[in-house]
Design a protein around this motif. Structure first.
Motif, mmCIF file in Angstrom:
data_model
loop_
_atom_site.group_PDB
_atom_site.id
_atom_site.type_symbol
_atom_site.label_atom_id
_atom_site.label_comp_id
_atom_site.label_asym_id
_atom_site.label_seq_id
_atom_site.Cartn_x
_atom_site.Cartn_y
_atom_site.Cartn_z
ATOM 1 N N GLU A 57 157.241 32.369 -10.261
ATOM 2 C CA GLU A 57 158.538 32.850 -10.738
ATOM 3 C C GLU A 57 159.661 32.436 -9.795
ATOM 4 O O GLU A 57 160.755 32.053 -10.228
ATOM 5 C CB GLU A 57 158.527 34.369 -10.895
ATOM 6 N N VAL A 110 147.171 31.341 -13.101
ATOM 7 C CA VAL A 110 148.433 32.029 -12.818
ATOM 8 C C VAL A 110 149.607 31.310 -13.467
ATOM 9 O O VAL A 110 150.492 31.939 -14.064
ATOM 10 C CB VAL A 110 148.647 32.156 -11.297
ATOM 11 N N GLU A 133 149.714 32.090 -17.044
ATOM 12 C CA GLU A 133 150.197 33.459 -17.271
ATOM 13 C C GLU A 133 151.726 33.513 -17.224
ATOM 14 O O GLU A 133 152.380 34.087 -18.108
ATOM 15 C CB GLU A 133 149.608 34.385 -16.206
ATOM 16 N N VAL A 134 152.308 32.878 -16.199
ATOM 17 C CA VAL A 134 153.759 32.928 -16.018
ATOM 18 C C VAL A 134 154.479 32.083 -17.060
ATOM 19 O O VAL A 134 155.593 32.405 -17.477
ATOM 20 C CB VAL A 134 154.130 32.470 -14.592
ATOM 21 N N THR A 192 150.197 33.126 -7.150
ATOM 22 C CA THR A 192 150.652 34.454 -7.534
ATOM 23 C C THR A 192 151.774 34.309 -8.556
ATOM 24 O O THR A 192 152.556 33.349 -8.484
ATOM 25 C CB THR A 192 151.188 35.256 -6.336
ATOM 26 N N PRO A 193 151.886 35.254 -9.481
ATOM 27 C CA PRO A 193 152.998 35.199 -10.437
ATOM 28 C C PRO A 193 154.358 35.196 -9.739
ATOM 29 O O PRO A 193 155.286 34.510 -10.176
ATOM 30 C CB PRO A 193 152.799 36.469 -11.276
#
Length: 382
Positions: free
Chosen positions: A77, A109, A112-113, A72-73
């Motif tokens: 993070e 993911v 993406e981050v 998950t982002p």
């Protein structure tokens, strides 16, 4: 904007300077000066402290309750926002053995981050699994082990938007040569780990292009005087790098000394293999699908096997110095320049050089972390 960092000692890759001033401009390293420069607009006074490069962790699964495989982002993070407190400014988000689909999702993911600009920098992905064997599975789930597959690597690299920098395998698989050939074409470093290979099998993989050994001594066939195994390969094969987890649980100081004597500080890199419990208190956690108990600085499965670590890279540096295995300069390089060089990201991180992003740490002479800076901005302050 031009600013200066005033400190007693500065650890560059090939020299130690100071007392003096490290000059930054617009978030990048500019030069070093023994005198204060008039054109500097702001001076950060760290008199009495030492400055070193931002640390680079090329093998880390999680931190502060999150894991890369949470996919998950928010999890990624959490990891990157927490790492500056450990001295880490760049890292490889590390996967764990799982299904092809789960790993694919995790790669997507992370990609993406990684495009966002905050916290420690995601410099790539390390695939730790699933190309392993059960004999030295460690905390990897053998239900998902598969032979090294160039096609699967292609799929993951596409989802990762070319962020995969390192991939591990057990070299006893017949598919090893084809996988290494494809990995080289994709600029992915191949690491040897979680393997029961013979010395000759490991040497053959290195001849084909493998260049790293995953957490040396752990998850591999051991050294015997009639069959040197993968440990023997890690200690003797040139043009390779050896990871080591210097937490006092995975490897004794004497074994690390043997490795350093066999190789040297320029080919041995510090990693944490940290899992989600890093930065948190002792207790019960998970690694992949396995329950893990963290107690007295060690993370273990119910059968007693080590399950990653809760080591912080700044502490690995201090451990090497406290154990009288290296100098401060050498330990810092092993956690920065050498680590970055092992996966060809040393053009962007791992050392204090003109034109590079101003990623650095401030320490006491006792190697206690005082502050971490990323792009010249404070990311952690004690």
């Amino acid at each position: 904007m031009r600013q200066a960092i005033k400190a007693d000692r500065f650890f560059l890759e090939n020299e130690i300077l100071g007392p003096g001033y490290l000059i930054l401009e617009d978030g990048k390293f500019l030069t070093y000066s023994s005198e204060e420069l008039e054109e500097v607009e702001d001076v950060l006074d760290y008199s009495g402290y030492w400055v070193g490069p931002g640390l680079v962790d090329t093998h880390i699964h999680g931190f502060n309750g999150s894991d890369v495989m949470d996919a998950t982002p928010e999890a990624v993070e959490t990891i990157r926002q927490g790492l500056p407190a450990t001295g880490v400014t760049s890292f490889l988000a590390t996967t764990l053995t799982a299904s092809v689909e789960e790993t694919d999702r995790a790669c997507a993911v992370v990609a993406e981050v990684a495009e966002e600009d905050q916290g420690a920098k995601i410099q790539g992905i390390f695939l730790e699994g699933p190309f392993f064997v059960e004999a030295h599975k460690g905390a990897q789930n053998p239900d998902y082990f598969i032979a090294p597959s160039p096609d699967v690597l292609d799929q993951w690299q596409k989802s990762a938007k070319d962020l995969i920098r390192k991939a591990a395998l057990a070299p006893e698989y017949p598919e090893t040569a084809a996988f290494i050939e494809r990995a080289k074409a994709l600029d992915v470093k191949v690491a040897i780990g979680h393997t029961d290979a013979s010395y000759d099998q490991a040497r053959r993989a290195v001849d084909q292009g493998a260049s790293l050994f995953v957490h040396t001594f752990n998850g591999m066939s051991g050294l015997h005087h009639r069959e040197p195994g993968v440990v023997g390969a890690a200690m003797t094969l040139q043009n390779t790098y050896a990871e080591v987890i210097a937490d006092g649980h995975h490897v004794t100081p004497a074994a690390i000394k043997a490795l350093l004597n066999a190789r040297n500080v320029n080919n041995t890199l510090l990693v944490t293999d940290c899992m989600r419990a890093g930065g948190l208190e002792d207790g019960n956690y998970t690694l992949g699908e396995y329950p893990v108990e963290v107690k007295e600085g060690a993370a273990r499965l119910s059968n007693g096997s080590l399950a990653g670590s809760v080591l912080q890279l700044k502490d690995a540096v201090r451990n090497l110095v406290d154990w009288e295995l290296t100098t401060v300069h050498e330990a810092l390089n092993m956690a920065s320049a050498v680590a970055a060089r092992s996966v060809d990201i040393d053009d962007r991180c791992g050392s204090i050089k003109a034109g590079r992003d101003a990623d650095f740490i401030v320490m006491t002479p006792q190697l206690e972390l005082q502050a971490t800076y990323i792009n010249g901005q404070v990311a952690y302050q004690k």
